[in-house]
Enzyme design. Structure first.
Site, mmCIF file in Angstrom:
data_model
loop_
_atom_site.group_PDB
_atom_site.id
_atom_site.type_symbol
_atom_site.label_atom_id
_atom_site.label_comp_id
_atom_site.label_asym_id
_atom_site.label_seq_id
_atom_site.Cartn_x
_atom_site.Cartn_y
_atom_site.Cartn_z
ATOM 1 N N GLN A 44 -3.474 -0.797 10.002
ATOM 2 C CA GLN A 44 -3.326 -2.307 9.384
ATOM 3 C C GLN A 44 -4.141 -3.232 10.367
ATOM 4 O O GLN A 44 -3.979 -3.450 11.463
ATOM 5 C CB GLN A 44 -2.081 -2.705 9.067
ATOM 6 C CG GLN A 44 -1.737 -4.112 8.260
ATOM 7 C CD GLN A 44 -2.679 -3.997 6.933
ATOM 8 O OE1 GLN A 44 -2.526 -3.121 6.406
ATOM 9 N NE2 GLN A 44 -3.305 -5.135 6.727
ATOM 10 N N ASP B 206 -10.635 3.627 5.348
ATOM 11 C CA ASP B 206 -11.296 2.256 4.999
ATOM 12 C C ASP B 206 -12.683 2.339 5.014
ATOM 13 O O ASP B 206 -13.662 1.527 4.802
ATOM 14 C CB ASP B 206 -11.030 1.400 6.396
ATOM 15 C CG ASP B 206 -9.511 0.510 6.132
ATOM 16 O OD1 ASP B 206 -9.584 0.192 4.995
ATOM 17 O OD2 ASP B 206 -9.211 0.231 7.378
ATOM 18 N N LYS C 48 0.822 -1.083 -0.005
ATOM 19 C CA LYS C 48 0.126 0.112 0.119
ATOM 20 C C LYS C 48 0.965 1.280 -0.009
ATOM 21 O O LYS C 48 0.634 2.226 -0.698
ATOM 22 C CB LYS C 48 -0.999 -0.065 1.104
ATOM 23 C CG LYS C 48 -1.963 -0.943 1.235
ATOM 24 C CD LYS C 48 -2.875 -1.080 2.304
ATOM 25 C CE LYS C 48 -3.889 -2.446 2.277
ATOM 26 N NZ LYS C 48 -4.193 -2.689 3.687
#
Ligand SMILES: NC(=O)c1ccc[n+]([C@@H]2O[C@H](COP(=O)([O-])OP(=O)(O)OC[C@H]3O[C@@H](n4cnc5c(N)ncnc54)[C@H](OP(=O)(O)O)[C@@H]3O)[C@@H](O)[C@H]2O)c1
Length: 295
Positions: A103, A126, A59
């Site tokens: 994460q 997210d 990412k």
């Protein structure tokens, strides 16, 4: 005697969808930079799990390729919840950081949901912060959960009509099935469907999946969707997966391609669109926070 060739569904790979989304993100990043805004997506990793470290690296690399800066904090495996929240609060308070990703998973002694709730909802890339889930349910603007938004984008990219059609989702989990059911029932041209959600409380769930024009697997039970559960010609989207080590085990058995009209591939279906949506949320966060909303 000739034998009729076995039907094989059209494949719906996620990569071209992700590429289109990321091309748009890169343009928006360039516009921000031209206006002297440096978009920034911060990442936090706790512990030494190799797979998580790998996902974060991927990412970060992609963030940098798209023109984001990507400040990173790595906390040791024995970090406390308070340590984690301090890092989150530092990033929350930093006006130069527009997006923040913690994460998943975190070590077992930590509460991920609590950490997620501590993230500034406007920096939540997210789209899973409780406030953003509430915005989704209320139809208010805000970052969308990445996998559901990626599935909607995939259907739109392949020009699969959704409005007015019968969509059945197997699974009501918080990451996928539940937010997706809300998203696809919303009054928008790429949604507006008749959505049914089935789960373990519906033991004869195949009664519903067999009539679905669009069937979306979101259970995380390898091979749960077999050809006999699929309406001939249906669009089948495999969202649910389970990992055994590095092996990916999808919900949708490959043999469903003999019945479906179109189907996501075993690997490279929904996954790439999920990652692309993360960056779309990140650039949108930078635009919002700097008052430079795109187009
Ligand atoms: N491809 C991607 O990029 C991506 C990203 C995120 C998540 N995922 C995957 O999406 C899946 C769903 O994640 P989640 O967190 O939303 O779900 P979750 O919380 O794990 O929930 C799974 C759902 O499936 C239902 N289910 C499980 N076994 C079933 C069975 N035998 N019969 C009927 N229903 C069954 C459960 O029913 P009950 O509610 O009744 O227990 C539950 O609603 C996972 O496999 C996850 O790995 C994929």
């Amino acid at each position: 005697m000739s034998v009729a060739p076995e039907h094989t569904a059209t494949l719906l790979p996620g990569k071209p969808v992700a590429e289109a989304i990321l091309a748009d993100v890169a343009e928006r990043v360039a516009r921000l930079k031209a206006a002297s805004v440096q978009p920034s997506l911060a990442t936090v990793l706790v512990g030494d799990d190799d797979a998580s470290a790998g996902y974060i690296r991927i990412k970060q690399r992609q963030a940098e390729e798209l023109g984001f800066v990507s400040p990173h904090r790595h906390l040791p495996a024995d970090a406390t919840q308070a340590d984690l929240h301090r890092v989150i609060e530092d990033f929350n308070a930093d006006a130069g950081v527009h997006g923040l990703l913690v994460q998943y998973p975190v070590p077992g002694h930590l509460d991920y949901d609590l950490a997620l709730a501590a993230v500034d909802p406007d920096k939540d890339v997210d789209g899973m912060h409780p406030l953003n889930m509430g915005r989704l349910a209320l139809g208010l603007p805000g970052p969308l959960p990445c996998t559901p938004a990626g599935i909607e984008a995939l259907l739109a990219h392949y020009e699969i009509p959704v409005a007015g059609r019968e969509v059945v989702i197997l699974g009501r989990g918080a990451t996928l099935g539940r937010p997706l059911s809300i998203l696809l029932a919303q009054k928008r041209p790429t949604a507006n469907a008749a959505v049914t959600v089935v789960h373990t409380g519906v033991p004869d769930w195949d009664r519903y999946t067999r009539r679905a024009e669009i069937l979306i697997a979101a259970a995380g039970v390898p091979g749960i969707i077999q050809p006999e559960h699929v309406r001939p010609g249906a669009v089948v989207i495999g969202g649910g997966v389970r990992y055994e080590g590095r092996r990916l085990l999808p919900d949708v058995d490959e043999s469903c391609a003999t019945v479906a009209g179109a189907i996501t591939p075993r690997v490279g279906g929904v996954g790439p669109t999920t990652v692309a949506m993360l960056f779309r949320n990140a650039v949108a966060a930078a635009e919002r926070q700097t008052g430079r909303r795109s187009g």
